[in-house]
Design a protein around this motif. Structure first.
Motif, mmCIF file in Angstrom:
data_model
loop_
_atom_site.group_PDB
_atom_site.id
_atom_site.type_symbol
_atom_site.label_atom_id
_atom_site.label_comp_id
_atom_site.label_asym_id
_atom_site.label_seq_id
_atom_site.Cartn_x
_atom_site.Cartn_y
_atom_site.Cartn_z
ATOM 1 N N MET A 31 0.818 -1.202 0.000
ATOM 2 C CA MET A 31 0.000 0.000 0.000
ATOM 3 C C MET A 31 0.860 1.264 0.000
ATOM 4 O O MET A 31 1.903 1.321 0.656
ATOM 5 C CB MET A 31 -0.915 0.011 1.226
ATOM 6 C CG MET A 31 -1.906 -1.131 1.255
ATOM 7 S SD MET A 31 -3.028 -1.070 -0.149
ATOM 8 C CE MET A 31 -3.813 -2.683 0.013
ATOM 9 N N CYS A 34 -4.088 5.582 1.298
ATOM 10 C CA CYS A 34 -5.475 5.152 1.473
ATOM 11 C C CYS A 34 -6.283 6.343 1.963
ATOM 12 O O CYS A 34 -5.907 6.995 2.949
ATOM 13 C CB CYS A 34 -5.561 4.001 2.464
ATOM 14 S SG CYS A 34 -7.226 3.295 2.610
ATOM 15 N N GLY A 58 -10.228 1.061 5.572
ATOM 16 C CA GLY A 58 -9.747 1.584 4.298
ATOM 17 C C GLY A 58 -10.195 0.836 3.059
ATOM 18 O O GLY A 58 -9.890 -0.346 2.909
ATOM 19 N N PHE A 61 -7.783 2.823 -1.776
ATOM 20 C CA PHE A 61 -6.333 2.695 -1.694
ATOM 21 C C PHE A 61 -5.664 2.508 -3.058
ATOM 22 O O PHE A 61 -6.280 2.075 -4.027
ATOM 23 C CB PHE A 61 -5.935 1.543 -0.755
ATOM 24 C CG PHE A 61 -6.560 0.207 -1.080
ATOM 25 C CD1 PHE A 61 -6.033 -0.622 -2.055
ATOM 26 C CD2 PHE A 61 -7.678 -0.226 -0.371
ATOM 27 C CE1 PHE A 61 -6.603 -1.856 -2.335
ATOM 28 C CE2 PHE A 61 -8.267 -1.461 -0.636
ATOM 29 C CZ PHE A 61 -7.718 -2.285 -1.625
ATOM 30 N N ALA A 141 -5.542 7.629 -5.334
ATOM 31 C CA ALA A 141 -6.307 7.250 -4.135
ATOM 32 C C ALA A 141 -7.717 7.828 -4.158
ATOM 33 O O ALA A 141 -8.554 7.439 -3.342
ATOM 34 C CB ALA A 141 -5.574 7.712 -2.876
#
Length: 340
Positions: A31, A34, A58, A61, A141
């Motif tokens: 990741m 997010c 989340g 992301f 995002a």
């Protein structure tokens, strides 16, 4: 690995958690960012009916593929990706008839199972979309909330040169106005009570109205010769908006319920009859619309970047909800930086 975990109402913790096990047909995604969504705020408050602690939050992301188990969809290590986060049952009537995005048992990553505010996650390859090189991680995002707007525009059947009111200048409302601007709206009025957000809206060129100072119904009547606007996007979810939205739409106009009301609110159904209005709901988005939003984000990238007002390192994210709730901070869209 580290993750932001919802542990109880009004409490989240940055925890060292066990990394998820590899899954066949999935990709291990490292990741990067997010987004914090209104749904996450509701979970934090203990008000989401499905989210159960402990839960890694989340669903907005972007990350980088590190490993692939299966490889049927052509992803490879190094690909930047975003994920369509909806999980449908596949057997209910909406799923059987081509509308799995409104599945009767709809679930989402980050709500019904662990999400993306973590070091990494295994995500089914079938829901991944590659991010164009020209798109920054921060803007990527925003693909998920942008997909919400793409769906609502389709539901509203917006046409070039339509006039519009956007009720509510939160992230979804501002995104709606941005999309309207790029889609050829002749006029965009956006209402709220937050002066900082309204100032941002004015910088975008929208007519920004503080409804604490002036009635939206009176303003629309005065500036449209009493006719109203073609389309109303209700993005606030508040009781007063439900009462006013039929007053500001023109005869034959459309009201799109983009924001989700958490309780029943009164609507003047007389206006529905006498003005022959169309009121239509919009919940999430189809997987196709999510894919469209990946491409569409490129066209909107400069404006989208402006609504990202804060980024918070994952290691310091325990205070992110208090920061968002603090009116002195002036947040619009907050991202958690999962690399820090």
């Amino acid at each position: 690995m580290k993750a932001l975990v919802y542990t109880a109402p009004s409490k989240v913790e940055v925890r060292d958690v066990q990394p998820p096990e590899p899954v066949e047909g999935a990709a291990k995604v490292k990741m990067r960012f997010c987004g914090v969504c209104g749904t996450d705020i509701g979970i934090f408050a203990g008000k989401h009916p499905r989210a159960k602690a402990p839960l890694i939050l989340g669903h907005e992301f972007v990350g980088v593929v590190e490993e692939v188990r299966g490889g049927k969809h052509g992803f490879k290590p190094g690909d930047r990706v975003v994920a369509y986060p909806l999980l449908s049952c596949g057997v209910c009537r909406p799923c059987r008839t081509g509308s799995p995005h409104v599945c009767e048992k709809l679930r989402l990553i980050g709500i019904d199972c662990d999400g993306g505010m973590a070091d990494h996650a295994w995500v089914d390859e079938s829901v991944l979309f590659k991010v164009p090189d020209e798109l920054s991680d921060e803007v990527a995002a925003l693909v998920e909330p942008l997909a919400v707007i793409v769906r609502s525009m389709h539901q509203a059947r917006f046409q070039i040169l339509d006039s519009a009111v956007v009720m509510g200048a939160g992230p979804i409302g501002i995104l709606t106005a941005i999309v309207l601007k790029h889609s050829g709206a002749s006029r965009i009025i956006i209402s709220d009570i937050d002066e900082a957000r309204l100032a941002m809206c004015a910088e975008f060129g929208f007519e920004a109205l503080n409804v604490k100072k002036e009635s939206l119904v009176d303003y629309v009547a005065r500036t449209t010769n009493g006719e109203g606007v073609d389309v109303v996007f209700e993005c606030s979810g508040v009781e007063s908006a439900a009462a006013e939205m039929t007053k500001i739409a023109r005869v034959g106009g459309t009201i799109c319920m983009t924001g989700i009301h958490k309780a029943p609110h009164a609507v003047d159904l007389r206006d529905l009859n006498f003005k022959e209005l169309t009121i239509i709901g919009s919940r999430v988005y189809t997987q196709h619309e999510f894919g469209m939003s990946v491409a569409y984000a490129l066209a909107l990238k400069d404006d989208l970047a402006k609504i990202v007002t804060q980024t918070v390192p994952l290691t310091e994210a325990e205070s992110v909800f208090e920061m968002i709730a603090d009116p002195a901070v002036n947040t619009v869209k907050v991202l958690v930086d999962c690399t820090k």
